[in-house]
Design an enzyme around this catalytic site. Structure first.
Site, PDB file in Angstrom:
ATOM      1  N   LYS A 101       3.868 -14.268   9.667  1.00 30.14           N
ATOM      2  CA  LYS A 101       4.720 -13.979   8.740  1.00 30.14           C
ATOM      3  C   LYS A 101       6.036 -13.375   9.429  1.00 30.14           C
ATOM      4  O   LYS A 101       5.779 -12.163  10.229  1.00 30.14           O
ATOM      5  CB  LYS A 101       4.211 -12.928   7.769  1.00 30.14           C
ATOM      6  CG  LYS A 101       5.462 -12.414   6.719  1.00 30.14           C
ATOM      7  CD  LYS A 101       5.120 -11.132   5.952  1.00 30.14           C
ATOM      8  CE  LYS A 101       6.162 -10.696   5.124  1.00 30.14           C
ATOM      9  NZ  LYS A 101       5.819  -9.460   4.856  1.00 30.14           N
ATOM     10  N   GLY A 162       8.518  -1.219  -0.702  1.00 29.64           N
ATOM     11  CA  GLY A 162       7.855   0.095  -0.953  1.00 29.64           C
ATOM     12  C   GLY A 162       8.759   0.576  -1.957  1.00 29.64           C
ATOM     13  O   GLY A 162       8.232   1.764  -2.545  1.00 29.64           O
ATOM     14  N   ALA A 188       7.602  -8.042  -1.627  1.00 29.77           N
ATOM     15  CA  ALA A 188       8.281  -6.734  -1.812  1.00 29.77           C
ATOM     16  C   ALA A 188       8.789  -6.317  -3.087  1.00 29.77           C
ATOM     17  O   ALA A 188       9.529  -7.076  -3.767  1.00 29.77           O
ATOM     18  CB  ALA A 188       9.404  -6.705  -0.733  1.00 29.77           C
ATOM     19  N   GLY A 189       8.669  -4.807  -3.339  1.00 29.90           N
ATOM     20  CA  GLY A 189       9.172  -4.449  -4.558  1.00 29.90           C
ATOM     21  C   GLY A 189       8.387  -4.359  -5.853  1.00 29.90           C
ATOM     22  O   GLY A 189       8.633  -3.702  -6.714  1.00 29.90           O
ATOM     23  N   ASN A 210       1.654  -4.613  -0.914  1.00 32.62           N
ATOM     24  CA  ASN A 210       0.925  -3.496  -0.019  1.00 32.62           C
ATOM     25  C   ASN A 210       0.874  -2.291  -0.909  1.00 32.62           C
ATOM     26  O   ASN A 210       0.055  -1.817  -1.138  1.00 32.62           O
ATOM     27  CB  ASN A 210       1.503  -3.646   1.423  1.00 32.62           C
ATOM     28  CG  ASN A 210       0.492  -2.652   2.199  1.00 32.62           C
ATOM     29  OD1 ASN A 210       0.919  -2.567   3.416  1.00 32.62           O
ATOM     30  ND2 ASN A 210      -0.523  -2.200   1.610  1.00 32.62           N
ATOM     31  N   THR A 211       2.131  -1.784  -0.831  1.00 31.48           N
ATOM     32  CA  THR A 211       2.415  -0.362  -1.460  1.00 31.48           C
ATOM     33  C   THR A 211       1.791  -0.051  -2.711  1.00 31.48           C
ATOM     34  O   THR A 211       1.033   0.828  -3.007  1.00 31.48           O
ATOM     35  CB  THR A 211       3.700   0.081  -1.208  1.00 31.48           C
ATOM     36  OG1 THR A 211       4.141  -0.288   0.141  1.00 31.48           O
ATOM     37  CG2 THR A 211       4.060   1.512  -1.644  1.00 31.48           C
TER      38      THR A 211
END
Length: 261
Positions: A101, A162, A188-189, A210-211
């Site tokens: 990635k 994040g 993301a987001g 992830n977050t």
């Protein structure tokens, strides 16, 4: 029905990809990965021990490559040269694994992608035989350029890394999905399960997060919720939603046989 996600010629059952950072420890990481059913787990080479530090816990002891597809990423890289060097190291650490990635960031505050450097790095990596999944802006023109270079998956952001803000520009995502032939994976987001469902209902091939899991009050339970969210969004997209009708009612009950009719 066979509805697998195919990336670089390999089939995956799960359309949820997850990161491995920000958890309390590697044991919690593994518990969350098991709960969400992810088969692809992405690892920040600059921040995670994969054996380069023999006296520290090794993530691969908790997420063995024989069970999971380890996707090394270039988190923390701000130039094409940094990203290329990092993934060359990853290939050595992971016994020649080619699937990677790529992310090249523009600044530390927003972590927004630096697209000129991303395009430059992608070109080098593809020519060196890497199978590149690439984090990018939600720009349909540059997404197409990355596909033309030879990237095996395009990964536009839904909102800043994040941030948990969800999908801020569904129209651009729809344009990318319409024009790109390789898998499109939102990266993301995502903040909660409904964000993942919306991404899948738009027609995305998968979601990476992830977050949203690691920073939940109960990461393992949130991981399970994200699994269901991605699956339900995919099912809804395959089923095909009813058309939206502005100011036109369509009763679900029959209109015949009413009293007084």
């Amino acid at each position: 029905m066979n509805d697998s996600l195919t990336i670089a010629g390999k089939d995956f059952t799960s359309r949820l990809l997850v990161g491995t950072g920000k958890y309390r420890d590697f044991a919690q990481t593994r518990a969350a990965v098991d709960a969400c059913g992810a088969e692809i787990v992405t690892v920040a080479i600059r921040r995670t021990n994969l054996g380069q530090n023999p006296n520290e816990p090794n993530l691969l002891d908790f997420l063995p490559p024989g069970r999971f597809t380890i996707l090394p990423n270039t988190a923390g890289c701000f130039t094409a040269d940094e990203a290329v060097r990092t993934l060359r190291l990853a290939r050595e650490l992971l016994d020649g694994a080619a699937l990677v990635k790529l992310e090249v960031l523009g600044e530390a505050q927003s972590l927004y992608p630096n697209m000129p450097e991303t395009l430059k790095a992608a070109d080098v990596l593809v020519r060196e035989g890497f199978q590149v999944m690439v984090y990018c802006a939600d720009d349909p023109i540059q997404a197409k350029m990355l596909e033309d270079i030879g990237c095996v998956a395009i990964m536009p952001l839904a909102s800043l890394i994040g941030s948990g803000m969800g999908i801020l520009n569904p129209w651009n995502l729809a344009l990318i999905i319409e024009r790109i032939g390789v898998p499109v994976i939102v990266d993301a987001g995502v903040g909660t399960a409904s964000d993942a469902t919306i991404a899948m209902e738009l027609g995305c091939d998968g979601v990476l997060m992830n977050t949203a899991i690691a920073h939940a009050k109960d990461p393992v339970r949130m991981a399970g919720a994200m699994k269901k969210a991605v699956e339900s969004g995919r099912e809804a997209w395959l089923a095909g939603r009813m058309p939206k009708k502005t100011y036109v009612a369509d009763p679900s009950s029959p209109l015949t046989g009413l009293i007084g009719s």
